[in-house]
Design a protein around this motif. Structure first.
Motif, mmCIF file in Angstrom:
data_model
loop_
_atom_site.group_PDB
_atom_site.id
_atom_site.type_symbol
_atom_site.label_atom_id
_atom_site.label_comp_id
_atom_site.label_asym_id
_atom_site.label_seq_id
_atom_site.Cartn_x
_atom_site.Cartn_y
_atom_site.Cartn_z
ATOM 1 N N UNK A 181 0.761 -1.341 0.069
ATOM 2 C CA UNK A 181 0.071 -0.220 -0.132
ATOM 3 C C UNK A 181 0.607 1.184 -0.380
ATOM 4 N N UNK A 182 2.099 0.951 0.363
ATOM 5 C CA UNK A 182 2.633 2.445 0.701
ATOM 6 C C UNK A 182 3.529 2.651 -0.548
ATOM 7 N N UNK A 183 4.039 1.054 -1.333
ATOM 8 C CA UNK A 183 4.394 1.810 -2.655
ATOM 9 C C UNK A 183 3.030 2.444 -3.708
ATOM 10 N N UNK A 184 2.203 1.640 -3.153
ATOM 11 C CA UNK A 184 1.275 2.284 -4.035
ATOM 12 C C UNK A 184 1.124 3.616 -4.084
ATOM 13 N N UNK A 185 0.830 4.643 -2.299
ATOM 14 C CA UNK A 185 0.920 5.685 -2.445
ATOM 15 C C UNK A 185 1.737 6.514 -3.528
ATOM 16 N N UNK A 186 3.202 5.753 -3.111
ATOM 17 C CA UNK A 186 4.365 6.657 -4.030
ATOM 18 C C UNK A 186 4.134 6.702 -5.279
ATOM 19 N N UNK A 187 3.863 5.605 -6.082
ATOM 20 C CA UNK A 187 3.169 5.879 -7.181
ATOM 21 C C UNK A 187 2.448 6.595 -7.400
ATOM 22 N N UNK A 213 11.936 6.069 -5.423
ATOM 23 C CA UNK A 213 11.893 5.083 -6.444
ATOM 24 C C UNK A 213 12.290 3.888 -4.855
ATOM 25 N N UNK A 214 13.847 4.399 -4.458
ATOM 26 C CA UNK A 214 14.399 3.644 -3.530
ATOM 27 C C UNK A 214 13.546 2.770 -2.805
ATOM 28 N N UNK A 215 12.616 3.365 -1.744
ATOM 29 C CA UNK A 215 11.949 2.940 -0.564
ATOM 30 C C UNK A 215 10.619 1.788 -1.574
ATOM 31 N N UNK A 223 5.041 -4.810 -9.134
ATOM 32 C CA UNK A 223 3.908 -3.881 -9.912
ATOM 33 C C UNK A 223 4.469 -2.217 -10.146
ATOM 34 N N UNK A 224 4.629 -1.995 -8.402
ATOM 35 C CA UNK A 224 4.923 -0.990 -8.506
ATOM 36 C C UNK A 224 5.680 -0.246 -8.909
ATOM 37 N N UNK A 225 7.159 -1.092 -8.966
ATOM 38 C CA UNK A 225 8.971 -0.910 -9.226
ATOM 39 C C UNK A 225 8.661 -0.173 -10.684
ATOM 40 N N UNK A 226 8.181 -1.446 -11.202
ATOM 41 C CA UNK A 226 7.736 -1.105 -12.698
ATOM 42 C C UNK A 226 6.826 -0.666 -13.544
ATOM 43 N N UNK A 227 5.876 0.708 -12.295
ATOM 44 C CA UNK A 227 5.610 1.536 -12.439
ATOM 45 C C UNK A 227 6.471 2.799 -12.535
#
Length: 418
Positions: A181-187, A213-215, A223-227
């Motif tokens: 969820x945190x990664x989704x928020x950052x994207x 990006x690092x986090x 999926x979030x890394x890709x985006x």
């Protein structure tokens, strides 16, 4: 009497800021319904009261765009559909909770659509509040990474069962309950900054998003890394010609070079981390569980393709042993398409497809082409992100993210407003 514009300014600021802190602020657990009432949801209730007040005392009626009206009507039909199906479900409590989430989402959208329409400085305040929340979340994320500490949540309690050197302790979740969820928020933050900031100052855009990006990488959310890496390249991808691309690279060569070096460093550092910590077979287990959840959802969908099994009943079916495949006590769908199709059937699924197809058609017809492209990309991002959260409809992040495509078109303006 309080100046309306001043009230709207501070309400918008606090509403967006409270969203950035998820369920961390002033959380009140209603144990009977297993439902949490926290700062953001309190501001939703205040917002609905505000709308009623605007109608009664100020006679202010907000006229939304056609796509906005259509989306609100779509959600209203969805709620009515869920209420009609309520009598046919086996677990009434789960159904009530699910209908509550739909109503909460409906209220979030109405509040945001209304603020966007009647408050003249909405975009400026929205960006300031979002940016403030983002910066604080970034600081919390890095603090968690360096100290291997988390706020209390299901994820943090699960992490305690792992070895002290396990990779899970390096996965930041900030205030969002779990790293996905945190990664989704950052994207979503990166995309919003691309819309608001990148066209005016590409340096500022990269300075803002590179720490994220690092986090995102450390959450190990594919999926979030890709985006995240697509968002790194977006300013380059939006350039129409080779000559313009060469000129852009020449003008911004330092920040681009730094971004590439940082990306390589992340890959290298991430690999070093993976070799330095304990890793078990949880990753492969997670993939197999997700496959089984999807398989179960498809089987539930086949039981009643038109109407679905009912609101909130995906969880009920798995908890009561009606699932066809083992999911190791994981009972949330982890996929929006499966969650909606299995519980609400083709009727709601087709209705949502029509709604977002109309948004694209309307944007193509009435806006500049680059607005249509950005709206299309936004829907693509949201479609991918819908597979990140364990429970799509119950997440406030979902409903705020669904507002973003409509925010883009309002900010970039139609052709007539050139």
């Amino acid at each position: 009497m309080i100046n309306l514009n001043t009230f709207l300014k501070y309400y918008t600021l606090l509403f967006i800021l409270s969203f950035a802190f998820a369920s961390l602020l002033f959380s009140i657990n209603i144990s009977t319904l297993n439902f949490s009432l926290y700062a953001f949801r309190i501001f939703i209730i205040i917002g609905v009261t505000l709308l009623i007040g605007l109608l009664i005392f100020y006679r202010k009626i907000s006229y939304f765009t056609k796509p906005e009206y259509m989306f609100l009507i779509c959600i209203a039909i969805w709620i009515i559909f869920a209420l009609v199906n309520y009598n046919h479900v086996s677990n009434k409590l789960y159904a009530i909770k699910e209908i509550g989430y739909l109503m909460m989402g409906f209220m979030i959208l109405i509040i945001l659509f209304t603020l966007k329409k009647i408050y003249t400085d909405f975009h400026a305040i929205f960006l300031k509040a979002w940016l403030a929340g983002y910066v604080i979340n970034i600081l919390i994320g890095y603090f968690q990474f360096f100290t291997s500490t988390q706020f209390i949540s299901e994820f943090s309690l699960y992490a305690l069962t792992k070895d002290a050197n396990h990779l899970i302790h390096l996965s930041p979740a900030s205030v969002w309950g779990n790293p996905n969820n945190f990664a989704m928020y950052l994207v979503l933050c990166m995309f919003i900054f691309y819309i608001y900031i990148a066209p005016k100052n590409v340096y500022k855009y990269y300075v803002l998003i590179i720490p994220a990006v690092f986090l995102i990488f450390m959450t190990n959310s594919r999926i979030n890394i890709f985006l995240a890496f697509i968002n790194l390249l977006l300013p380059l991808m939006s350039i129409a010609s080779i000559n313009a691309l060469i000129e852009f690279i020449s003008k911004h060569k330092i920040v681009i070079l730094f971004s590439l070096i940082f990306a390589v460093y992340i890959f290298t550092f991430n690999k070093t981390i993976y070799t330095a910590v304990t890793i078990d077979n949880a990753e492969s287990t997670s993939v197999s569980i997700r496959k089984n959840l999807i398989s179960n959802g498809l089987m539930f969908f086949s039981e009643n393709m038109m109407l679905g099994i009912g609101p909130g009943q995906f969880q009920e079916y798995l908890e009561t042993g009606k699932g066809y495949h083992h999911t190791e006590n994981i009972v949330n769908p982890h996929c929006a398409l499966i969650e909606i199709a299995s519980q609400y059937g083709l009727i709601i699924l087709v209705l949502l497809i029509i709604n977002f197809s109309y948004l694209l058609y309307y944007t193509y017809k009435h806006f500049r082409f680059h607005t249509f492209v950005k709206t299309s990309y936004c829907l693509f991002v949201l479609a991918l992100l819908s597979n990140v959260s364990s429970g799509y409809l119950k997440s406030d992040l979902t409903w705020v993210s669904l507002f973003i495509p409509y925010l883009i078109s309002d900010y970039l303006k139609p052709i007539d407003d050139k």
